[in-house]
Design an enzyme around this catalytic site. Structure first.
Site, PDB file in Angstrom:
ATOM      1  N   SER A  46       0.830  -1.196   0.000  1.00  9.10           N
ATOM      2  CA  SER A  46       0.000   0.000   0.000  1.00  9.10           C
ATOM      3  C   SER A  46       0.874   1.260   0.000  1.00  9.10           C
ATOM      4  CB  SER A  46      -0.967  -0.042   1.191  1.00  9.10           C
ATOM      5  OG  SER A  46      -1.992   0.906   1.059  1.00  9.10           O
ATOM      6  N   ASP A 198      -6.087  -4.461  -1.565  1.00 11.10           N
ATOM      7  CA  ASP A 198      -4.956  -4.006  -0.752  1.00 11.10           C
ATOM      8  C   ASP A 198      -4.134  -5.177  -0.209  1.00 11.10           C
ATOM      9  OD1 ASP A 198      -3.519  -2.938   1.700  1.00 11.10           O
ATOM     10  OD2 ASP A 198      -4.517  -1.110   1.048  1.00 11.10           O
TER      11      ASP A 198
END
Length: 355
Positions: A46, A198
């Site tokens: 991320s 994610d």
């Protein structure tokens, strides 16, 4: 050459955490400024993945100073994108003297709205401002050919829940967007016919590929998500925030416990005269693990501030990270290449025995 001026090589493991990745920027800024820390590999998820590819792009273009400049330009761009801000934030900061946003109704309303309507409903054209930022600050064509710093970017396969690690030759803007794809905010990112969310759900960040494939024997974890939280969450938003913190730390905790168990097993087997074969076992046996975090300083930042891109917030987080790295270098630079400053064996024993 004096031992005080010897360069030491480390691998970096960078957690994700939205705008709190500016803390990691501060840490990286100080490490690069120090001048005697060489980077062998970076694993990032991320925001950690964004920091990784921007740093590596700068390094590939002109070394450590160019890497510092690239990170600053990226985060300044992030901050400029958030200058429109959230109504009431500046006044709230002045009145209450901290960075919490949980008391601002407009911010909480947006958070609640994201849980009622999916991004496929609210953003049918899949507009993602992160793409423009990444395309402006990361040179993926260069990174696919760059091998001075090994890169590992992790995303989560939506169908299987398994992590996928993208290495230098596989890197693309989509790979990093996948690593940062919060499913309540963005469409899943499709790569090679598979959908990804994610990477924090499955590896935040991924450690074992970094340990196995990168030469340095020292791994420095830059941790931005709080491991412990005082008190019991009672408000709905506090409960949701803590659930997210636990979820995004669980994969890292599991990998650390795996490394700890292997190290403990190797110690016991070696004391009995047995020796395990294999590259991963050898690397884990000689691994020195370190961590930079700033749990006390980060207590002033509510979890929802991860979605804020206010420049004042980003600069404050950078300063906290820079100072944390400076303290760590003053105390532990001499330990690099010699010993761990994070006791994995004890951490594993406490977990197993329930302490």
């Amino acid at each position: 050459m004096s031992s005080n001026h010897v360069c030491k090589s480390v691998d970096l493991a960078l957690q994700g955490g939205g705008s709190h990745g500016a803390f990691t920027w501060g840490v990286l800024d100080r490490l690069l400024e120090h001048g005697r820390v060489e980077i062998g590999g970076i694993s990032g998820t991320s925001a950690g993945a964004m920091n990784a590819v921007v740093l590596a792009t700068g390094w590939a273009k002109g070394g450590r100073q160019e890497a510092r400049d690239a990170l600053r330009a990226f985060w300044n761009d992030v901050g400029r994108s958030g200058e429109s801000g959230i109504p009431g934030v500046n006044a709230a900061q002045l009145i209450f003297g901290h960075w919490g946003l949980s008391f601002i109704p407009w911010y909480r309303m947006l958070d609640t709205f994201s849980r009622l309507f999916s991004p496929y409903q609210t953003n049918p054209f899949n507009i993602n401002p992160l793409r423009t930022l990444l395309e402006r600050h990361a040179d993926f064509e260069r990174l696919r050919r760059f091998d001075e710093i090994k890169l590992f970017v992790t995303a989560t396969n939506v169908s299987t829940g398994d992590p996928r690690v993208f290495r230098n030759p596989e890197l693309s803007c989509d790979a990093v967007l996948a690593s940062a794809c919060l499913p309540l905010l963005f469409h899943a990112v499709e790569i090679d016919g598979k959908a990804y969310w994610d990477g924090g759900y499955s590896a935040n960040p991924s450690l074992l590929p970094l340990i196995k494939e990168s030469p340095p024997g020292d791994l420095l974890l830059i941790q931005i998500n709080p491991v412990e939280s005082p008190g019991i969450p009672r408000m709905a938003h506090e409960i949701i925030d803590r659930i997210n913190e636990v979820s995004f730390n669980s994969s890292l905790r599991q990998e650390l416990q795996t490394v700890a168990l292997i190290k403990r097993l190797l110690i016991e087997e070696e004391s009995a005269g047995h020796h395990y074969q294999g590259e991963l076992f050898r690397k884990i046996d000689s691994l020195h693990l370190h961590r930079i975090a700033a749990n006390k300083e980060m207590d002033d930042f509510d979890a929802i501030t991860r979605l804020s891109t206010r420049m004042t917030l980003i600069e404050r987080l950078h300063d906290i990270g820079y100072q944390a790295a400076d303290r760590w270098l003053n105390e532990h630079f001499v330990d690099l290449g010699k010993r761990s400053t994070m006791d994995l064996v004890d951490a594993c024993r406490n977990s197993i025995e329930g302490k």
